[in-house]
Design a protein around this motif. Structure first.
Motif, mmCIF file in Angstrom:
data_model
loop_
_atom_site.group_PDB
_atom_site.id
_atom_site.type_symbol
_atom_site.label_atom_id
_atom_site.label_comp_id
_atom_site.label_asym_id
_atom_site.label_seq_id
_atom_site.Cartn_x
_atom_site.Cartn_y
_atom_site.Cartn_z
ATOM 1 N N GLU A 110 0.697 -1.183 -0.059
ATOM 2 C CA GLU A 110 -0.181 0.053 0.057
ATOM 3 C C GLU A 110 0.886 1.319 0.046
ATOM 4 O O GLU A 110 0.619 2.395 -0.733
ATOM 5 C CB GLU A 110 -0.832 -0.020 1.187
ATOM 6 N N LYS B 270 3.917 1.297 -1.145
ATOM 7 C CA LYS B 270 4.566 1.593 -2.291
ATOM 8 C C LYS B 270 3.481 2.229 -3.616
ATOM 9 O O LYS B 270 4.038 3.151 -4.336
ATOM 10 C CB LYS B 270 4.930 0.153 -2.888
ATOM 11 N N ALA B 271 2.322 1.563 -3.479
ATOM 12 C CA ALA B 271 1.342 2.066 -4.530
ATOM 13 C C ALA B 271 1.065 3.427 -4.222
ATOM 14 O O ALA B 271 0.941 4.260 -5.492
ATOM 15 C CB ALA B 271 0.016 1.467 -4.163
ATOM 16 N N GLU B 272 1.203 4.203 -3.004
ATOM 17 C CA GLU B 272 0.771 5.443 -2.627
ATOM 18 C C GLU B 272 2.007 6.279 -3.123
ATOM 19 O O GLU B 272 1.740 7.481 -3.677
ATOM 20 C CB GLU B 272 0.617 5.692 -1.190
ATOM 21 N N PHE C 58 4.165 5.487 -5.646
ATOM 22 C CA PHE C 58 3.956 5.720 -7.138
ATOM 23 C C PHE C 58 2.718 6.548 -7.705
ATOM 24 O O PHE C 58 2.858 7.066 -8.488
ATOM 25 C CB PHE C 58 4.047 4.155 -7.676
ATOM 26 N N LYS C 59 1.719 6.339 -6.934
ATOM 27 C CA LYS C 59 0.574 7.391 -7.296
ATOM 28 C C LYS C 59 1.006 8.714 -7.327
ATOM 29 O O LYS C 59 0.339 9.450 -8.058
ATOM 30 C CB LYS C 59 -0.413 6.650 -6.422
ATOM 31 N N ASP D 89 0.732 7.263 -11.751
ATOM 32 C CA ASP D 89 -0.210 5.931 -11.491
ATOM 33 C C ASP D 89 0.320 5.134 -10.719
ATOM 34 O O ASP D 89 1.253 4.846 -10.702
ATOM 35 C CB ASP D 89 -0.656 5.546 -12.896
ATOM 36 N N GLU D 90 -0.443 4.328 -10.007
ATOM 37 C CA GLU D 90 0.169 3.277 -9.074
ATOM 38 C C GLU D 90 0.742 1.976 -9.479
ATOM 39 O O GLU D 90 1.422 1.110 -9.475
ATOM 40 C CB GLU D 90 -0.971 2.975 -8.030
ATOM 41 N N LYS D 91 0.314 1.781 -11.086
ATOM 42 C CA LYS D 91 0.897 0.999 -11.916
ATOM 43 C C LYS D 91 2.030 1.203 -12.724
ATOM 44 O O LYS D 91 2.554 0.401 -13.266
ATOM 45 C CB LYS D 91 -0.331 0.359 -12.886
ATOM 46 N N THR E 51 5.245 1.668 -12.292
ATOM 47 C CA THR E 51 6.359 1.437 -11.465
ATOM 48 C C THR E 51 7.631 1.887 -12.265
ATOM 49 O O THR E 51 8.752 1.778 -11.431
ATOM 50 C CB THR E 51 6.343 -0.027 -10.773
ATOM 51 N N GLY F 77 9.020 8.083 -9.908
ATOM 52 C CA GLY F 77 8.309 7.076 -8.917
ATOM 53 C C GLY F 77 9.476 6.221 -8.331
ATOM 54 O O GLY F 77 9.451 6.014 -7.116
#
Length: 89
Positions: A6, A8-10, A12-13, A18-20, A22, A27
């Motif tokens: 979570e 990491k996703a934050e 990158f977002k 975007d969280e995808k 990477t 990011g």
């Protein structure tokens, strides 16, 4: 672990768009900065942890090379990420 999916996703977002996404340089630089800050805090408490010190030096080198790449490719993106993350140089 200190770095969950979570978190990491934050990261990158917030920095990668975007969280995808990477693979974006911004990011990855933000993720390296988060890890560097964590390792620096760890080393302040554990001064003789030389393996962590070596890992920290490698991470700083990786971040520096990504910053150099971004500076060469797009100077405005470089300046934005340096200002946003409060990095020197």
């Amino acid at each position: 672990m200190y770095l969950s999916n979570e978190v990491k996703a934050e990261i990158f977002k917030q920095y990668g768009g975007d969280e995808k996404n990477t693979g974006s340089a911004e990011g990855q630089i933000a993720l390296f900065t988060h890890r560097i800050n964590h390792l620096t805090k760890h080393l302040k408490e554990n001064r003789k942890d030389f393996n962590t010190e070596r890992a920290l030096v490698r991470l700083v080198g990786k971040r520096r090379s990504l910053l150099d790449y971004l500076k060469k490719k797009d100077i405005t993106r470089y300046r934005a990420i340096v200002k946003e993350l409060n990095l020197r140089k």
